[in-house]
Scaffold this active site. Structure first.
Site, short mmCIF file in Angstrom:
data_model
loop_
_atom_site.label_atom_id
_atom_site.label_comp_id
_atom_site.label_asym_id
_atom_site.label_seq_id
_atom_site.Cartn_x
_atom_site.Cartn_y
_atom_site.Cartn_z
N ASP A 207 1.54 12.97 -6.75
CA ASP A 207 2.25 11.46 -7.13
C ASP A 207 3.36 11.06 -5.90
O ASP A 207 4.25 12.07 -5.67
CB ASP A 207 2.67 11.31 -8.29
N GLU A 270 -1.37 11.21 -3.04
CA GLU A 270 -1.32 9.82 -2.89
C GLU A 270 -0.23 9.28 -2.15
O GLU A 270 0.92 9.39 -2.41
CB GLU A 270 -0.80 9.47 -4.61
#
Length: 541
Positions: A207, A270
């Site tokens: 993330d 990401e």
């Protein structure tokens, strides 16, 4: 060179809270995932990606992690997680889990200790605490803004009761950013990765992979440069994509490669960057294995933009010998059916878009419910919305709850077998009765049937997936009308997509394998491809 499973894998994203409820409380959980895993296997995916299920106060849907080595009771137990991993592997599915390294929860023991320890302490050095500017330090240390709206800094009260330092949170105040220039932070996350690798996971989706390291000195963002979501792709920012972040991923890659099969455990970034080459840097041979392709997701339903993104993606991925990735949706964006216009037209475009995505070289990501053609739920009551984007904007921004509404599995009324409870945590529309998994299994022309057929052909056809050429396709120009994308992949495959508002005639490329809508031959030398329709042909090559 070894060619890992991940180079052409189709990964199915499971937002645990909204996938399936196993204990009847109206909230999705790991026992529910366990029960519904055969759906993913039957769909034809190669792996699952699980959104965070760790201990969390749920200020941001679990992305505010209080204990990254434990499961939140809302979702089950560590034993439940182990059972999901084992069952997935038994079904032939790899398992990728989210890791959230940019920030913790404000309830994390480290942050609680930092608040108690005071300025200059080793505990505060794990985070980004700074003195304020202006008289009495009453102004934030710089002009950075939160991705959820408002300042990216919150001032604390010191243990003695006096107004204190400020801490950085690029997201919600409940998500303090870690200091990745701190060796203790880096060592801690290596330990966390080992914890989950030892339990059998096959990889991590990282993330905010581009955000871990901030520019030295935490300089102001220049005036006029956007800092919100729109700034991620268009402008260099001092808190995104700093060169030192790559040192982190080189260390992580060595750890991943240290496990038994050096090509089996993966990292997926990401990452957002202003240029394609910046994104490709995250997937150099000694860093992570894949990076999400956000320019493709944001290209819209436009032939010229899509072709440009596809060409750029293939070219930049080739420079680092990484597989391209393609994605239409996830838990942070409006669902494709709605994004492409809604109604029947939006569904037609979403169906065509997935055939384009799955025909491209490399790896693809699917988001739960996409295979059912679910639209965004845009009329959720304000009192039920939980996304901090909605809350911090005072309702001015709709937030992401609309794409997180629980999956409809069966039945004629909510909660559609998602739960034995009378209501799901977010309400499903009554109109979803015709979109349940059960209903679509009975319909040969359903969106679920289209996804299953596409994934079966993708697995079986030698040209698809990575194919013999991971970074190449051959565009067809002759006889192809404007607004149509047509390309060949060897051996023996052609995909054509009509992105115009009307039917077009294209050459008859061969035997029709699959189409997102009806495709009719005309006079033997042309094929009618309706508006917003994609088709696959076998050319016999």
């Amino acid at each position: 060179m070894a060619r890992g499973w991940w180079r052409d894998a189709v990964l199915y994203q499971i937002y645990v809270r909204s996938f399936a409820d196993g204990n009847g409380d109206g909230v999705g959980d790991l026992p529910g995932v366990l029960d519904r895993l055969p759906h993913v296997r039957d769909l034809g995916a190669d792996a699952i990606w699980l959104n965070p299920f760790y201990r969390s106060p749920m200020a941001d849907g679990g992305y505010d992690v209080a204990d990254p080595r434990d499961v939140d009771p809302l979702f089950g137990t560590l034993d439940d997680a182990d059972r999901v991993f084992e069952r997935a592997h038994d079904l032939g599915l790899k398992v990728v889990v989210d890791i959230v390294p940019n920030h913790t929860s404000h309830r994390h023991t480290w942050f609680v200790a930092a608040l108690a320890a005071g300025p200059g302490s080793a505990q505060r050095a794990r985070f980004l605490f700074r003195d304020g500017r202006g008289p009495g330090g009453a102004e934030p240390p710089n002009n950075w803004l939160s991705q959820f709206g408002g300042p990216a800094w919150t001032r604390i009260t010191e243990p003695d009761g006096s107004p204190g330092q400020w801490y950085l949170h690029l997201y919600a105040p409940e998500q303090p950013d870690l200091n990745w220039r701190n060796l203790e932070v880096r060592c801690e996350y290596l330990s966390i990765l080992r914890f989950w690798l030892d339990r059998g996971v096959d990889g991590f989706r990282v993330d905010v992979a581009h955000g871990l390291v901030k520019a030295l000195g935490l300089p102001d963002v220049p005036a006029g440069v956007p800092q919100g979501w729109e700034g991620r792709l268009g402008h260099p920012l001092p808190y995104w994509d700093q060169p030192e972040v790559h040192d982190v991923y080189r260390t992580w890659r060595r750890l991943l490669d240290s496990y038994a099969d050096p090509d089996a455990r993966i990292g997926v970034a990401e990452a957002w960057g202003p240029q394609g080459d910046r994104l490709a840097a995250y997937t150099r041979p000694d860093e992570l294995h894949q990076a999400f392709n956000f320019p493709y997701l944001t290209a819209g339903w436009d032939a010229a933009r899509l072709r440009a993104v596809i060409d750029d993606t293939l070219a930049t991925a080739a420079t680092v010998d990484a597989p391209p990735t393609w994605v239409l949706s996830n838990h942070d964006v409006v669902r494709p059916v709605t994004r492409f216009g809604g109604g029947r037209g939006g569904l037609d475009r979403a169906r065509a878009a997935v055939l384009l995505e799955l025909a491209l070289p490399g790896s693809a990501y699917l988001y739960q419910g996409e295979e059912l053609g679910l639209p965004e739920v845009e009329d959720l009551p304000a009192e039920l919305r939980e996304d901090p984007v909605f809350v911090r904007s005072g309702g001015a921004l709709p937030g992401r709850d609309g794409c997180r509404v629980p999956i409809p599995w069966a039945g004629q009324s909510p909660p559609f077998a998602f739960s034995t409870h009378s209501r799901a945590w977010l309400p499903q529309p009554e109109a979803w009765a015709g979109l349940t998994v059960e209903a679509q299994r009975r319909e040969a022309a359903s969106t679920l049937a289209l996804y299953r057929a596409a994934l079966r052909i993708r697995r079986e056809h030698p040209a698809l997936g990575s194919g013999p050429a991971t970074h190449r396709l051959d565009w067809h120009e002759q006889g192809v009308p404007a607004g149509v994308l047509a390309f060949a992949r060897e051996p023996g495959f052609v995909c054509a997509v009509n992105l115009t508002g009307g039917a077009v005639r294209v050459p008859p490329y061969g035997a029709l394998l699959l189409s997102s809508g009806p495709v009719d031959p005309v006079d033997g030398d042309r094929v009618v491809l309706p508006a917003d329709t994609a088709a696959w042909w076998s050319t016999g090559g």
